[in-house]
Write a protein that holds these residues in place. Structure first.
Motif, mmCIF file in Angstrom:
data_model
loop_
_atom_site.group_PDB
_atom_site.id
_atom_site.type_symbol
_atom_site.label_atom_id
_atom_site.label_comp_id
_atom_site.label_asym_id
_atom_site.label_seq_id
_atom_site.Cartn_x
_atom_site.Cartn_y
_atom_site.Cartn_z
ATOM 1 N N ALA A 1 -5.226 -76.007 30.327
ATOM 2 C CA ALA A 1 -5.177 -75.655 28.900
ATOM 3 C C ALA A 1 -4.195 -76.567 28.166
ATOM 4 O O ALA A 1 -4.412 -76.922 27.000
ATOM 5 C CB ALA A 1 -4.787 -74.196 28.731
ATOM 6 N N ALA A 2 -3.123 -76.962 28.862
ATOM 7 C CA ALA A 2 -2.154 -77.879 28.253
ATOM 8 C C ALA A 2 -2.798 -79.253 28.041
ATOM 9 O O ALA A 2 -2.543 -79.917 27.027
ATOM 10 C CB ALA A 2 -0.918 -78.001 29.139
ATOM 11 N N VAL A 3 -3.627 -79.663 28.978
ATOM 12 C CA VAL A 3 -4.346 -80.942 28.827
ATOM 13 C C VAL A 3 -5.266 -80.864 27.611
ATOM 14 O O VAL A 3 -5.352 -81.788 26.799
ATOM 15 C CB VAL A 3 -5.170 -81.281 30.101
ATOM 16 C CG1 VAL A 3 -5.919 -82.591 29.931
ATOM 17 C CG2 VAL A 3 -4.268 -81.337 31.327
ATOM 18 N N MET A 4 -5.953 -79.733 27.472
ATOM 19 C CA MET A 4 -6.869 -79.545 26.344
ATOM 20 C C MET A 4 -6.112 -79.580 25.014
ATOM 21 O O MET A 4 -6.583 -80.138 24.035
ATOM 22 C CB MET A 4 -7.606 -78.196 26.449
ATOM 23 C CG MET A 4 -8.618 -78.129 27.556
ATOM 24 S SD MET A 4 -9.806 -79.474 27.473
ATOM 25 C CE MET A 4 -9.755 -80.027 29.163
ATOM 26 N N TYR A 5 -4.947 -78.963 25.030
ATOM 27 C CA TYR A 5 -4.127 -78.936 23.815
ATOM 28 C C TYR A 5 -3.773 -80.360 23.388
ATOM 29 O O TYR A 5 -3.959 -80.741 22.228
ATOM 30 C CB TYR A 5 -2.858 -78.111 24.053
ATOM 31 C CG TYR A 5 -2.046 -77.922 22.805
ATOM 32 C CD1 TYR A 5 -2.460 -77.038 21.816
ATOM 33 C CD2 TYR A 5 -0.862 -78.634 22.610
ATOM 34 C CE1 TYR A 5 -1.721 -76.874 20.649
ATOM 35 C CE2 TYR A 5 -0.122 -78.483 21.449
ATOM 36 C CZ TYR A 5 -0.549 -77.599 20.475
ATOM 37 O OH TYR A 5 0.168 -77.449 19.320
ATOM 38 N N ASP A 6 -3.309 -81.150 24.342
ATOM 39 C CA ASP A 6 -3.000 -82.564 24.073
ATOM 40 C C ASP A 6 -4.232 -83.302 23.569
ATOM 41 O O ASP A 6 -4.174 -84.049 22.594
ATOM 42 C CB ASP A 6 -2.574 -83.269 25.376
ATOM 43 C CG ASP A 6 -1.121 -82.995 25.714
ATOM 44 O OD1 ASP A 6 -0.458 -82.298 24.912
ATOM 45 O OD2 ASP A 6 -0.673 -83.477 26.776
ATOM 46 N N ALA A 7 -5.332 -83.096 24.278
ATOM 47 C CA ALA A 7 -6.541 -83.881 24.018
ATOM 48 C C ALA A 7 -7.106 -83.590 22.631
ATOM 49 O O ALA A 7 -7.426 -84.509 21.870
ATOM 50 C CB ALA A 7 -7.597 -83.588 25.090
ATOM 51 N N VAL A 8 -7.232 -82.322 22.318
ATOM 52 C CA VAL A 8 -7.862 -81.976 21.054
ATOM 53 C C VAL A 8 -6.965 -82.388 19.877
ATOM 54 O O VAL A 8 -7.452 -82.844 18.832
ATOM 55 C CB VAL A 8 -8.277 -80.477 21.039
ATOM 56 C CG1 VAL A 8 -7.102 -79.572 20.818
ATOM 57 C CG2 VAL A 8 -9.360 -80.219 20.009
ATOM 58 N N LYS B 1 -7.776 -73.301 18.520
ATOM 59 C CA LYS B 1 -6.616 -73.296 17.620
ATOM 60 C C LYS B 1 -6.661 -74.500 16.702
ATOM 61 O O LYS B 1 -6.189 -74.453 15.575
ATOM 62 C CB LYS B 1 -5.319 -73.335 18.441
ATOM 63 C CG LYS B 1 -4.881 -71.956 18.875
ATOM 64 C CD LYS B 1 -3.469 -71.986 19.407
ATOM 65 C CE LYS B 1 -3.136 -70.613 19.985
ATOM 66 N NZ LYS B 1 -2.137 -70.711 21.037
ATOM 67 N N VAL B 2 -7.219 -75.588 17.225
ATOM 68 C CA VAL B 2 -7.271 -76.823 16.443
ATOM 69 C C VAL B 2 -8.635 -76.966 15.745
ATOM 70 O O VAL B 2 -8.723 -77.358 14.601
ATOM 71 C CB VAL B 2 -6.989 -78.050 17.350
ATOM 72 C CG1 VAL B 2 -6.914 -79.333 16.529
ATOM 73 C CG2 VAL B 2 -5.699 -77.836 18.138
ATOM 74 N N VAL B 3 -9.693 -76.665 16.482
ATOM 75 C CA VAL B 3 -11.049 -76.748 15.928
ATOM 76 C C VAL B 3 -11.734 -75.393 16.163
ATOM 77 O O VAL B 3 -12.285 -75.155 17.242
ATOM 78 C CB VAL B 3 -11.864 -77.882 16.609
ATOM 79 C CG1 VAL B 3 -13.233 -78.034 15.949
ATOM 80 C CG2 VAL B 3 -11.107 -79.200 16.564
ATOM 81 N N PRO B 4 -11.683 -74.508 15.154
ATOM 82 C CA PRO B 4 -12.148 -73.129 15.355
ATOM 83 C C PRO B 4 -13.594 -72.999 15.860
ATOM 84 O O PRO B 4 -13.899 -72.081 16.615
ATOM 85 C CB PRO B 4 -12.021 -72.512 13.960
ATOM 86 C CG PRO B 4 -10.979 -73.321 13.287
ATOM 87 C CD PRO B 4 -11.125 -74.713 13.819
#
Ligand code: GDP
Length: 302
Positions: free
Chosen positions: A169-176, A214-217
């Motif tokens: 999930a942390a990777v996804m947070y960075d990526a998005v 959170k970034v792209v609903p």
């Protein structure tokens, strides 16, 4: 023909069997239909789908008064396409945003061709002039991150990664966030495919989605499940398991070139209700085709 190359194995087997059937049974009767059912089941079309198909063929033959098997051939082709296209609850095409970021999550167990398919997809979208970023969300399997990096380098897509064992999930947070900031068109996210532990997988995918949203609903726009066509009915069982842990919007069916049982495409769509969006027809970057039933079924017969 869109599927001229890559479908040879299925086409050869299917054609030989259908031709033999037509010469053995000249008249449309119950023996003919039973022999046809056997061929279709042998091509991995799936039991329920085969029965649906032949039931409708029986009715159609009666209705149109078709008595020669040779005259029924075209109807068989049409029915296969029709049955594939029936019950379209999910869109057939891949959802790509006109403006702004599209997020595609790719799920599937190890070995089915998930990483290769991500590489091919990235290549396809790059060729269409889009900017592509990859997220190395399979932090569990040794080597998965590096393997994705190799594909990223090959096709010219940035790979967002963290150390092995880190929180996906942390990777996804960075990526998005990176994708948003750089104005990337398409973010393709790899995920771990641990079906052995469904509860964990469900939590992990759920958490990834939440972070992305959170970034792209409205993301992820697609959740593509990778299945290996050479595993036949096992692919169906896998798909059912994945449906239990996440909302799958489409299938990437790999290694169709490696099987003579291409009927699996119909079984997947009919028995799972999920459209096949892409098929893998080889190991090279270009060996990925957008699926459409008509080209496919005609590709089996032509
Ligand atoms: P992953 O573990 O699911 O990520 O699987 P990989 O992407 O590493 O692929 C496993 C093997 O399948 C590799 O040798 C790929 O080259 C091969 N492969 C993947 N897709 C296809 C395909 O469509 N056709 C063929 N023939 N091989 C494929």
């Amino acid at each position: 023909y869109k599927f001229k190359a890559g479908l040879e194995k299925s086409r050869e087997k299917f054609q030989a069997e259908i031709n033999q059937l037509m010469s053995m049974y000249r008249k449309v009767d119950e023996d003919f239909f039973e022999a046809l059912e056997e061929i279709l089941i042998g091509a991995d079309v799936g039991f329920n789908t085969v029965l649906e198909l032949t039931d409708e063929l029986r009715q159609e033959a009666k209705l149109k008064n078709i008595t020669e098997t040779e005259d029924l051939k075209e109807t068989i082709v049409e029915k296969m396409v029709e049955i594939y296209n029936r019950n379209d609850e999910l869109p057939e095409s891949v959802h790509i945003e006109e403006d702004g970021l599209t997020v595609i999550l790719v799920v599937g167990v190890n070995g089915v061709g998930k990483t290769t398919s991500i590489g091919k997809l990235a290549h396809k979208y790059k060729n269409e002039g889009k900017s592509v970023m990859l997220a190395a969300g399979d932090t569990f399997r040794a080597g998965a991150i590096n393997q994705l990096q190799i594909w990223g380098d090959r096709v010219g897509a940035d790979v967002i990664r963290q150390a092995e064992g880190s929180d996906p999930a942390a990777v996804m947070y960075d990526a998005v966030n990176a994708a948003k900031k750089r104005g990337t068109d398409i973010l393709i996210c790899d995920t771990a495919g641990r079906l052995q532990n469904k509860g964990n997988l469900m939590n992990e995918l759920g958490k990834m989605k939440k972070v992305i949203q959170k970034v792209v609903p409205e993301a992820p726009h697609e959740v593509l499940l990778t299945l290996d066509a050479t595993t036949g009915q096992n692919a169906l069982i896998q798909a059912k398991s994945f449906q239990e842990v996440t909302d799958v919007t489409g299938i990437v069916l790999t290694k169709l070139d490696g099987t003579a049982k291409g009927g699996i495409v119909l079984a997947i769509k009919n028995e799972l209700g999920i459209p096949v969006k892409f098929v893998g027809l080889g190991e090279q970057l270009d060996d990925l085709q957008e699926f459409d039933a008509e080209s496919y079924v005609y590709g089996l017969f032509a």
